[in-house]
Write an enzyme that holds these catalytic residues in place. Structure first.
Site, PDB file in Angstrom:
ATOM      1  N   GLU A   2      54.597  42.876  20.460  1.00 47.21           N
ATOM      2  CA  GLU A   2      54.387  41.460  20.154  1.00 47.21           C
ATOM      3  C   GLU A   2      55.451  40.633  20.860  1.00 47.21           C
ATOM      4  O   GLU A   2      56.553  40.443  20.324  1.00 47.21           O
ATOM      5  CB  GLU A   2      54.506  41.236  18.645  1.00 47.21           C
ATOM      6  CG  GLU A   2      53.483  41.991  17.829  1.00 47.21           C
ATOM      7  CD  GLU A   2      53.184  41.261  16.533  1.00 47.21           C
ATOM      8  OE1 GLU A   2      52.019  40.889  16.345  1.00 47.21           O
ATOM      9  OE2 GLU A   2      54.102  41.024  15.731  1.00 47.21           O
ATOM     10  N   GLY A  36      52.115  33.032  17.350  1.00 45.52           N
ATOM     11  CA  GLY A  36      51.881  31.744  16.693  1.00 45.52           C
ATOM     12  C   GLY A  36      52.012  30.548  17.617  1.00 45.52           C
ATOM     13  O   GLY A  36      52.061  29.410  17.164  1.00 45.52           O
ATOM     14  N   GLY A  38      47.716  37.492  13.681  1.00 47.85           N
ATOM     15  CA  GLY A  38      48.285  36.643  12.641  1.00 47.85           C
ATOM     16  C   GLY A  38      47.319  35.530  12.274  1.00 47.85           C
ATOM     17  O   GLY A  38      46.358  35.732  11.530  1.00 47.85           O
ATOM     18  N   GLY A  39      47.539  34.345  12.855  1.00 43.50           N
ATOM     19  CA  GLY A  39      46.775  33.147  12.519  1.00 43.50           C
ATOM     20  C   GLY A  39      45.265  33.351  12.442  1.00 43.50           C
ATOM     21  O   GLY A  39      44.622  32.921  11.474  1.00 43.50           O
ATOM     22  N   SER A  94      48.981  35.558  19.364  1.00 46.57           N
ATOM     23  CA  SER A  94      47.906  34.583  19.604  1.00 46.57           C
ATOM     24  C   SER A  94      46.590  35.230  20.042  1.00 46.57           C
ATOM     25  O   SER A  94      45.881  34.700  20.905  1.00 46.57           O
ATOM     26  CB  SER A  94      48.357  33.524  20.606  1.00 46.57           C
ATOM     27  OG  SER A  94      49.475  32.813  20.088  1.00 46.57           O
ATOM     28  N   HIS A 138      58.917  43.184  12.190  1.00 44.77           N
ATOM     29  CA  HIS A 138      58.209  42.016  12.734  1.00 44.77           C
ATOM     30  C   HIS A 138      59.249  41.017  13.260  1.00 44.77           C
ATOM     31  O   HIS A 138      60.320  40.847  12.666  1.00 44.77           O
ATOM     32  CB  HIS A 138      57.351  41.371  11.637  1.00 44.77           C
ATOM     33  CG  HIS A 138      56.406  40.349  12.176  1.00 44.77           C
ATOM     34  ND1 HIS A 138      56.809  39.063  12.488  1.00 44.77           N
ATOM     35  CD2 HIS A 138      55.093  40.419  12.489  1.00 44.77           C
ATOM     36  CE1 HIS A 138      55.776  38.394  12.960  1.00 44.77           C
ATOM     37  NE2 HIS A 138      54.718  39.192  12.971  1.00 44.77           N
ATOM     38  N   ASN A 193      47.593  40.228   9.858  1.00 42.75           N
ATOM     39  CA  ASN A 193      48.814  39.896   9.119  1.00 42.75           C
ATOM     40  C   ASN A 193      48.690  38.468   8.595  1.00 42.75           C
ATOM     41  O   ASN A 193      48.764  37.520   9.367  1.00 42.75           O
ATOM     42  CB  ASN A 193      50.010  40.035  10.084  1.00 42.75           C
ATOM     43  CG  ASN A 193      51.306  39.516   9.484  1.00 42.75           C
ATOM     44  OD1 ASN A 193      51.419  39.341   8.277  1.00 42.75           O
ATOM     45  ND2 ASN A 193      52.288  39.268  10.353  1.00 42.75           N
ATOM     46  N   TRP A 194      48.512  38.361   7.288  1.00 44.54           N
ATOM     47  CA  TRP A 194      48.319  37.026   6.707  1.00 44.54           C
ATOM     48  C   TRP A 194      49.632  36.241   6.594  1.00 44.54           C
ATOM     49  O   TRP A 194      49.615  35.063   6.243  1.00 44.54           O
ATOM     50  CB  TRP A 194      47.680  37.143   5.318  1.00 44.54           C
ATOM     51  CG  TRP A 194      46.263  37.633   5.319  1.00 44.54           C
ATOM     52  CD1 TRP A 194      45.497  37.960   6.405  1.00 44.54           C
ATOM     53  CD2 TRP A 194      45.434  37.858   4.167  1.00 44.54           C
ATOM     54  NE1 TRP A 194      44.245  38.368   6.009  1.00 44.54           N
ATOM     55  CE2 TRP A 194      44.185  38.320   4.635  1.00 44.54           C
ATOM     56  CE3 TRP A 194      45.629  37.720   2.795  1.00 44.54           C
ATOM     57  CZ2 TRP A 194      43.137  38.635   3.771  1.00 44.54           C
ATOM     58  CZ3 TRP A 194      44.582  38.035   1.935  1.00 44.54           C
ATOM     59  CH2 TRP A 194      43.354  38.489   2.425  1.00 44.54           C
ATOM     60  N   LYS A 195      50.743  36.893   6.819  1.00 49.98           N
ATOM     61  CA  LYS A 195      52.059  36.240   6.671  1.00 49.98           C
ATOM     62  C   LYS A 195      52.151  35.579   5.283  1.00 49.98           C
ATOM     63  O   LYS A 195      51.561  36.082   4.345  1.00 49.98           O
ATOM     64  CB  LYS A 195      52.313  35.231   7.789  1.00 49.98           C
ATOM     65  CG  LYS A 195      52.029  35.806   9.172  1.00 49.98           C
ATOM     66  CD  LYS A 195      52.577  34.947  10.265  1.00 49.98           C
ATOM     67  CE  LYS A 195      52.036  35.406  11.596  1.00 49.98           C
ATOM     68  NZ  LYS A 195      52.854  34.980  12.706  1.00 49.98           N
ATOM     69  N   GLU A 219      59.478  37.926  13.112  1.00 50.52           N
ATOM     70  CA  GLU A 219      59.919  36.888  12.164  1.00 50.52           C
ATOM     71  C   GLU A 219      60.996  37.437  11.232  1.00 50.52           C
ATOM     72  O   GLU A 219      61.904  36.722  10.826  1.00 50.52           O
ATOM     73  CB  GLU A 219      58.704  36.347  11.384  1.00 50.52           C
ATOM     74  CG  GLU A 219      57.863  35.445  12.282  1.00 50.52           C
ATOM     75  CD  GLU A 219      56.394  35.341  11.909  1.00 50.52           C
ATOM     76  OE1 GLU A 219      56.014  35.732  10.788  1.00 50.52           O
ATOM     77  OE2 GLU A 219      55.610  34.880  12.762  1.00 50.52           O
TER      78      GLU A 219
HETATM   79  C1  PEP Z   1      51.846  38.193  14.126  1.00 51.62           C
HETATM   80  O1  PEP Z   1      52.348  37.526  13.248  1.00 51.62           O
HETATM   81  O2  PEP Z   1      52.039  39.415  14.153  1.00 51.62           O
HETATM   82  C2  PEP Z   1      51.025  37.513  15.140  1.00 51.62           C
HETATM   83  C3  PEP Z   1      50.634  38.175  16.191  1.00 51.62           C
HETATM   84  O3  PEP Z   1      50.724  36.195  14.908  1.00 51.62           O
HETATM   85  P1  PEP Z   1      49.699  35.260  15.761  1.00 51.62           P
HETATM   86  O4  PEP Z   1      48.436  36.074  15.956  1.00 51.62           O
HETATM   87  O5  PEP Z   1      49.473  34.079  14.884  1.00 51.62           O
HETATM   88  O6  PEP Z   1      50.359  34.964  17.047  1.00 51.62           O
END
Ligand code: PEP
Length: 258
Positions: free
Chosen positions: A171, A177, A238-239, A217, A99, A12-14, A101
């Site tokens: 999640e 993040g 994500g990141g 993470s 999600h 997920n590039w957000k 967010e």
């Molecule tokens: C996400 O946004 O779904 C996520 C898991 O982010 P991160 O890996 O950066 O924690």
């Protein structure tokens, strides 16, 4: 008999990466994942990069595309929204729904999440339904009640055929993040709870088939231990998915060892 579940790793590039960054990313990522065929892979760029990614990937089976969000409405006067049909038009296969967010920053409720799931399924998009508790909820011992409420809110009334299309992502909000990953034991416990919920609510076959991804993470360093817990079927990253080499390392960590 146990039904084997193919591992699935999605990035997920957000709200990162422009359309012009897609091509150099995919060039590296495709090279780094060249020999990997037994893991399902998806990248989930922002809307504005989807067309470019779709053009480059050309509907290949190897790297699927997902969208980060979608309107619950089918079409019409909804300024700024993107419909399921628009996504299908770009050969998008998956869509993130619920999600944390979006729940936290944009006020998405379980009821809205449910409507998005239904709209996605009607257009043959596969929802990746995100669920997870906040730190306060975990500290208050409420994580299972929260997961149950989010699952029942999103999945209520779906048929078996519809449920078969759904991927779930656990999640924990406190791990997204933040660099704080759930321990493999904590993640496994939550995944097991989700599978038990599916068994009770939708039957053993759905519970056995549904892929439940862990997100929060995930990095190349912690992926393997998480990915081989009995109820963890992949990762939503994500990141660490923003760097094609790191993301490819996480995909490589999902390759079964025999
Ligand atoms: C996400 O946004 O779904 C996520 C898991 O982010 P991160 O890996 O950066 O924690």
């Amino acid at each position: 008999m146990a039904i084997p579940r193919k591992k699935f790793v999605a990035g997920n590039w957000k709200m990162n990466m422009t359309s012009s960054e897609v091509s150099p990313y995919l060039e590296v990522f495709r090279l780094e994942t060249e020999g990997i065929n037994n893991v399902d892979i998806a990248i989930i760029p922002p809307f504005t990069a989807l067309a470019k990614a779709s053009e480059i990937l050309g509907g290949t089976q190897k790297i699927r595309l997902g969208a980060q969000n979608m309107s619950p409405e089918v079409k019409g006067a909804y300024t700024g929204e993107i419909s399921a049909t628009m996504l299908r038009d770009l050969f998008i296969r998956y869509v993130l729904v619920g999600h944390s967010e979006r729940r936290r920053l944009f006020g998405e409720t379980d009821e809205l999440v449910h409507r998005k799931v239904v709209t996605a399924l009607a257009s043959e998009l596969r929802p990746i339904l995100c669920v997870g508790e906040t730190l306060e909820e975990r500290q208050a011992g409420q994580e299972k009640a929260i997961l149950e409420a989010q699952l029942s809110g999103a999945l209520t009334g779906l048929t078996t055929d519809q449920l078969e299309e759904i991927v779930i992502a656990y999640e924990p909000v406190w791990a997204i993040g933040t660099g704080l990953t759930a321990t493999p034991a904590q993640a496994q416990e939550a995944h097991h709870f989700i599978r038990d919920y599916l068994a009770t609510d939708s039957g053993l076959e759905i519970a056995a088939k549904t892929r439940i991804l862990y997100g929060g993470s995930v990095t190349a360093d912690n992926a393997r231990e998480l990915l081989f817990q009995p109820d963890i079927d992949g990762a939503l990253v994500g990141g660490a998915s923003l760097d094609p080499r790191s993301f490819a390392e996480i995909v490589a960590a999902a390759v079964p060892t025999e």
